[in-house]
Motif scaffolding. Structure first.
Motif, mmCIF file in Angstrom:
data_model
loop_
_atom_site.group_PDB
_atom_site.id
_atom_site.type_symbol
_atom_site.label_atom_id
_atom_site.label_comp_id
_atom_site.label_asym_id
_atom_site.label_seq_id
_atom_site.Cartn_x
_atom_site.Cartn_y
_atom_site.Cartn_z
ATOM 1 N N SER A 138 0.734 -0.855 -0.535
ATOM 2 C CA SER A 138 0.109 -0.106 -0.258
ATOM 3 C C SER A 138 1.130 1.287 0.411
ATOM 4 O O SER A 138 0.431 2.592 -0.517
ATOM 5 C CB SER A 138 -0.278 -0.408 1.070
ATOM 6 O OG SER A 138 -0.050 -0.231 2.605
ATOM 7 N N ASP A 139 1.837 1.086 0.460
ATOM 8 C CA ASP A 139 3.171 2.115 0.575
ATOM 9 C C ASP A 139 3.790 2.807 -0.612
ATOM 10 O O ASP A 139 4.370 3.478 -1.120
ATOM 11 C CB ASP A 139 3.318 2.330 1.755
ATOM 12 C CG ASP A 139 3.229 2.401 3.000
ATOM 13 O OD1 ASP A 139 1.897 2.618 2.763
ATOM 14 O OD2 ASP A 139 3.819 1.366 3.890
ATOM 15 N N LEU A 140 3.689 1.381 -1.302
ATOM 16 C CA LEU A 140 4.867 1.571 -2.933
ATOM 17 C C LEU A 140 4.364 3.098 -3.980
ATOM 18 O O LEU A 140 3.577 2.800 -4.237
ATOM 19 C CB LEU A 140 5.169 0.681 -3.316
ATOM 20 C CG LEU A 140 6.022 -0.953 -2.775
ATOM 21 C CD1 LEU A 140 5.606 -2.358 -3.571
ATOM 22 C CD2 LEU A 140 6.782 -0.199 -2.876
ATOM 23 N N ARG A 141 5.819 3.735 -4.337
ATOM 24 C CA ARG A 141 5.125 4.504 -5.320
ATOM 25 C C ARG A 141 6.145 4.570 -5.797
ATOM 26 O O ARG A 141 7.408 4.687 -5.525
ATOM 27 C CB ARG A 141 5.360 5.643 -4.023
ATOM 28 C CG ARG A 141 6.515 6.589 -3.673
ATOM 29 C CD ARG A 141 5.072 8.082 -3.485
ATOM 30 N NE ARG A 141 4.376 8.132 -2.455
ATOM 31 C CZ ARG A 141 3.398 8.098 -2.121
ATOM 32 N NH1 ARG A 141 3.236 9.935 -2.846
ATOM 33 N NH2 ARG A 141 2.268 8.676 -1.554
ATOM 34 N N PRO A 142 6.353 5.672 -7.151
ATOM 35 C CA PRO A 142 7.470 5.819 -7.878
ATOM 36 C C PRO A 142 8.572 5.973 -7.226
ATOM 37 O O PRO A 142 8.784 7.142 -6.544
ATOM 38 C CB PRO A 142 7.073 6.387 -9.092
ATOM 39 C CG PRO A 142 5.405 6.031 -8.821
ATOM 40 C CD PRO A 142 5.313 5.852 -7.380
ATOM 41 N N GLY A 143 9.713 5.014 -7.679
ATOM 42 C CA GLY A 143 11.585 6.158 -7.380
ATOM 43 C C GLY A 143 11.183 5.241 -6.207
ATOM 44 O O GLY A 143 12.884 4.812 -5.850
ATOM 45 N N VAL B 120 13.160 -1.393 -9.065
ATOM 46 C CA VAL B 120 12.761 0.067 -8.215
ATOM 47 C C VAL B 120 10.694 -0.008 -9.294
ATOM 48 O O VAL B 120 10.724 0.115 -10.024
ATOM 49 C CB VAL B 120 13.337 0.872 -8.920
ATOM 50 C CG1 VAL B 120 14.614 1.347 -8.566
ATOM 51 C CG2 VAL B 120 13.330 1.392 -10.514
ATOM 52 N N ILE B 121 9.925 0.668 -8.146
ATOM 53 C CA ILE B 121 8.777 1.151 -8.423
ATOM 54 C C ILE B 121 8.826 2.251 -9.458
ATOM 55 O O ILE B 121 9.149 2.799 -9.613
ATOM 56 C CB ILE B 121 8.006 1.871 -7.450
ATOM 57 C CG1 ILE B 121 8.553 0.849 -6.526
ATOM 58 C CG2 ILE B 121 6.596 1.983 -7.860
ATOM 59 C CD1 ILE B 121 7.764 -0.952 -6.597
ATOM 60 N N ASP C 210 -3.883 0.514 -8.728
ATOM 61 C CA ASP C 210 -4.122 -1.010 -8.271
ATOM 62 C C ASP C 210 -2.206 -1.394 -8.321
ATOM 63 O O ASP C 210 -2.341 -2.460 -8.410
ATOM 64 C CB ASP C 210 -5.500 -1.968 -7.678
ATOM 65 C CG ASP C 210 -6.332 -1.346 -7.165
ATOM 66 O OD1 ASP C 210 -6.681 -0.202 -6.243
ATOM 67 O OD2 ASP C 210 -7.598 -1.906 -7.918
ATOM 68 N N THR C 211 -2.715 -1.492 -9.544
ATOM 69 C CA THR C 211 -2.080 -1.662 -10.308
ATOM 70 C C THR C 211 -0.067 -1.030 -10.393
ATOM 71 O O THR C 211 0.028 0.540 -9.525
ATOM 72 C CB THR C 211 -1.964 -0.889 -11.898
ATOM 73 O OG1 THR C 211 -3.099 -1.919 -12.397
ATOM 74 C CG2 THR C 211 -0.632 -2.298 -12.552
ATOM 75 N N VAL C 212 1.199 -1.873 -9.791
ATOM 76 C CA VAL C 212 2.532 -1.090 -9.472
ATOM 77 C C VAL C 212 3.246 -1.923 -10.229
ATOM 78 O O VAL C 212 3.229 -3.018 -10.976
ATOM 79 C CB VAL C 212 2.657 -2.301 -8.045
ATOM 80 C CG1 VAL C 212 3.841 -0.935 -7.382
ATOM 81 C CG2 VAL C 212 2.171 -1.709 -6.722
ATOM 82 N N VAL C 213 3.748 -1.494 -10.875
ATOM 83 C CA VAL C 213 5.495 -1.321 -12.091
ATOM 84 C C VAL C 213 6.346 -1.281 -11.520
ATOM 85 O O VAL C 213 6.732 -0.946 -10.665
ATOM 86 C CB VAL C 213 5.252 0.342 -13.383
ATOM 87 C CG1 VAL C 213 5.900 -0.372 -14.218
ATOM 88 C CG2 VAL C 213 4.032 0.756 -13.466
ATOM 89 N N TRP D 20 12.384 -8.408 -19.383
ATOM 90 C CA TRP D 20 12.464 -8.742 -17.838
ATOM 91 C C TRP D 20 12.625 -7.745 -17.200
ATOM 92 O O TRP D 20 12.455 -7.484 -16.460
ATOM 93 C CB TRP D 20 14.370 -9.529 -17.703
ATOM 94 C CG TRP D 20 14.423 -10.399 -17.738
ATOM 95 C CD1 TRP D 20 15.141 -11.573 -19.264
ATOM 96 C CD2 TRP D 20 13.481 -11.914 -18.190
ATOM 97 N NE1 TRP D 20 14.843 -12.693 -19.915
ATOM 98 C CE2 TRP D 20 14.378 -13.244 -18.917
ATOM 99 C CE3 TRP D 20 12.911 -12.398 -17.017
ATOM 100 C CZ2 TRP D 20 13.915 -14.630 -18.614
ATOM 101 C CZ3 TRP D 20 12.336 -14.030 -17.250
ATOM 102 C CH2 TRP D 20 12.580 -14.327 -17.603
ATOM 103 N N ARG D 21 12.577 -5.929 -18.141
ATOM 104 C CA ARG D 21 12.451 -5.055 -18.438
ATOM 105 C C ARG D 21 11.612 -4.444 -16.772
ATOM 106 O O ARG D 21 11.975 -4.319 -16.334
ATOM 107 C CB ARG D 21 12.724 -4.059 -19.593
ATOM 108 C CG ARG D 21 12.655 -2.272 -18.923
ATOM 109 C CD ARG D 21 14.057 -1.923 -18.430
ATOM 110 N NE ARG D 21 14.170 -0.426 -19.048
ATOM 111 C CZ ARG D 21 14.944 0.122 -18.798
ATOM 112 N NH1 ARG D 21 16.519 -0.339 -19.185
ATOM 113 N NH2 ARG D 21 15.055 1.576 -18.364
ATOM 114 N N ARG D 22 10.604 -4.825 -17.670
ATOM 115 C CA ARG D 22 9.464 -4.158 -16.750
ATOM 116 C C ARG D 22 8.358 -5.479 -16.261
ATOM 117 O O ARG D 22 7.538 -6.590 -16.804
ATOM 118 C CB ARG D 22 8.173 -2.962 -16.679
ATOM 119 C CG ARG D 22 8.961 -1.602 -16.989
ATOM 120 C CD ARG D 22 8.543 -0.973 -18.484
ATOM 121 N NE ARG D 22 6.621 -0.731 -18.135
ATOM 122 C CZ ARG D 22 6.582 0.363 -18.090
ATOM 123 N NH1 ARG D 22 7.598 1.305 -17.245
ATOM 124 N NH2 ARG D 22 5.608 0.541 -17.309
ATOM 125 N N SER D 23 7.156 -5.310 -14.993
ATOM 126 C CA SER D 23 6.833 -6.183 -14.995
ATOM 127 C C SER D 23 5.296 -5.835 -14.066
ATOM 128 O O SER D 23 5.609 -4.799 -13.791
ATOM 129 C CB SER D 23 7.087 -7.711 -14.317
ATOM 130 O OG SER D 23 6.030 -8.723 -13.755
#
Length: 333
Positions: free
Chosen positions: A226-231, A252-253, A272-275, A287-290
């Protein structure tokens, strides 16, 4: 008393003082001396007599040496393994310990009258006493680590000599110390049809204590989604297939494709989607992104791309810096 007799008396007093035992020193003085000895010096002093053995085996003298050399690698898993190692070793050698103690007892009593000069030569002379059976003391633990007899769990960055398939990952292994090369032997657990993998010459800077207690074949329960954000910097479990153990991989996010990355207008942390981004791989690499679901993330993936497991957010600057130090020279495909 004549001058000649006074001279003889002084000489006798000097000779007597030179034969003073180290145990005759004031308590604080002796404690200060022992506190300044190296691990080798303490071990050799402990072999002199029973009184010094008890003093030199004191945990408070060895805790400093343990922390300085081994503190970074010894975690909860290693402590549990040490308790099991002690139990196993003591069950198989209790009779031998009893016999050994009887034979050494009378030697220790006589040795307590050794003069300080002889004790110093014993400490500095490179004498290496025989290793006793392990016991529940910090000294015994330290010596078992130094000798390489004790294998303990740790994690290894870039396993198998930095094989490209494991770049920027950290995997569980059992390790033992080689004092001659100041490196470690490593055993990676078997998985699938693959047998145990052995790696020699593992350097200190590629090792760490496991940061969480989750076994390598179990999914880590993420408490940071719930705390994850870009960077944000993260480690995520990943494994090739269901038979493999998880390794921890650095990433990294990132931002959603619909986001322009603007600091003031970014709403990625509300989605709801986390990169997940693994920037050690070139753009366009599979393998770069999921993507994972923030609210309902368990294990996600396939036999083609592998399986992504639990996530831990990196809070420590030291942890982030360590991954940056391991960054590959060339971008990966």
């Amino acid at each position: 008393m004549s001058p000649r007799n006074r001279f003889v008396h002084r000489v006798e007093n000097v000779e007597e003082s030179e034969e003073m035992s180290v145990l005759d020193l004031p308590e604080l003085t002796l404690e200060c001396i022992l506190g300044k000895l190296s691990p080798t010096g303490l071990s050799n002093m402990a072999a002199v007599c029973s009184s010094l053995r008890e003093r030199c085996r004191s945990d408070h003298l060895w805790e400093k040496h343990m922390k300085e050399k081994w503190g970074r690698l010894i975690g909860h898993a290693a402590r549990r393994e040490w308790k099991q190692y002690l139990s196993s070793a003591n069950d198989s050698s209790s009779a031998a310990i009893t016999s050994s103690n009887r034979s050494k007892k009378w030697i220790g009593v006589l040795a307590c009258v050794w003069p300080i000069s002889l004790l110093k030569s014993r400490i500095d002379g490179g004498h290496k006493p025989k290793s006793p059976s392990p016991d529940d003391s910090v000294m015994s633990w330290y010596q078992s680590l130094e000798s390489g007899k004790f294998w303990f769990p740790a994690q290894i960055y870039n396993r198998e000599h930095g094989h490209v398939g494991f770049m920027l990952s950290c995997y569980d292994a059992e390790i033992s110390y080689d004092s001659h090369s100041d490196t470690f032997h490593a055993r990676y657990p078997p998985h699938g049809r693959r047998a145990i993998v052995i790696e020699e010459g593992v350097q200190w800077d590629r090792l760490r204590a496991p940061p969480v207690g989750t076994p390598a074949h179990e999914l880590h329960i993420s408490d940071c989604l719930s705390d994850l954000r870009p960077g944000d910097h993260i480690e995520i479990q990943w494994r090739r297939n269901k038979e493999f153990p998880y390794g921890w991989w650095y990433g990294v996010i990132g931002h959603l494709e619909s986001c322009d990355g603007s600091e003031h207008f970014c709403r990625c942390h509300l989605s709801d989607t986390v990169v997940l981004e693994f920037n050690q791989y070139m753009p366009g690499s599979r393998w770069r992104r999921s993507l994972i679901n923030r609210k309902d993330h368990r294990e996600e993936g396939s036999e083609t791309d592998g399986f992504y497991g639990g996530i831990r957010k990196l809070q420590s600057k030291d942890e982030i810096s360590k991954w940056r130090q391991l960054w590959p020279t060339d971008i990966l495909e």
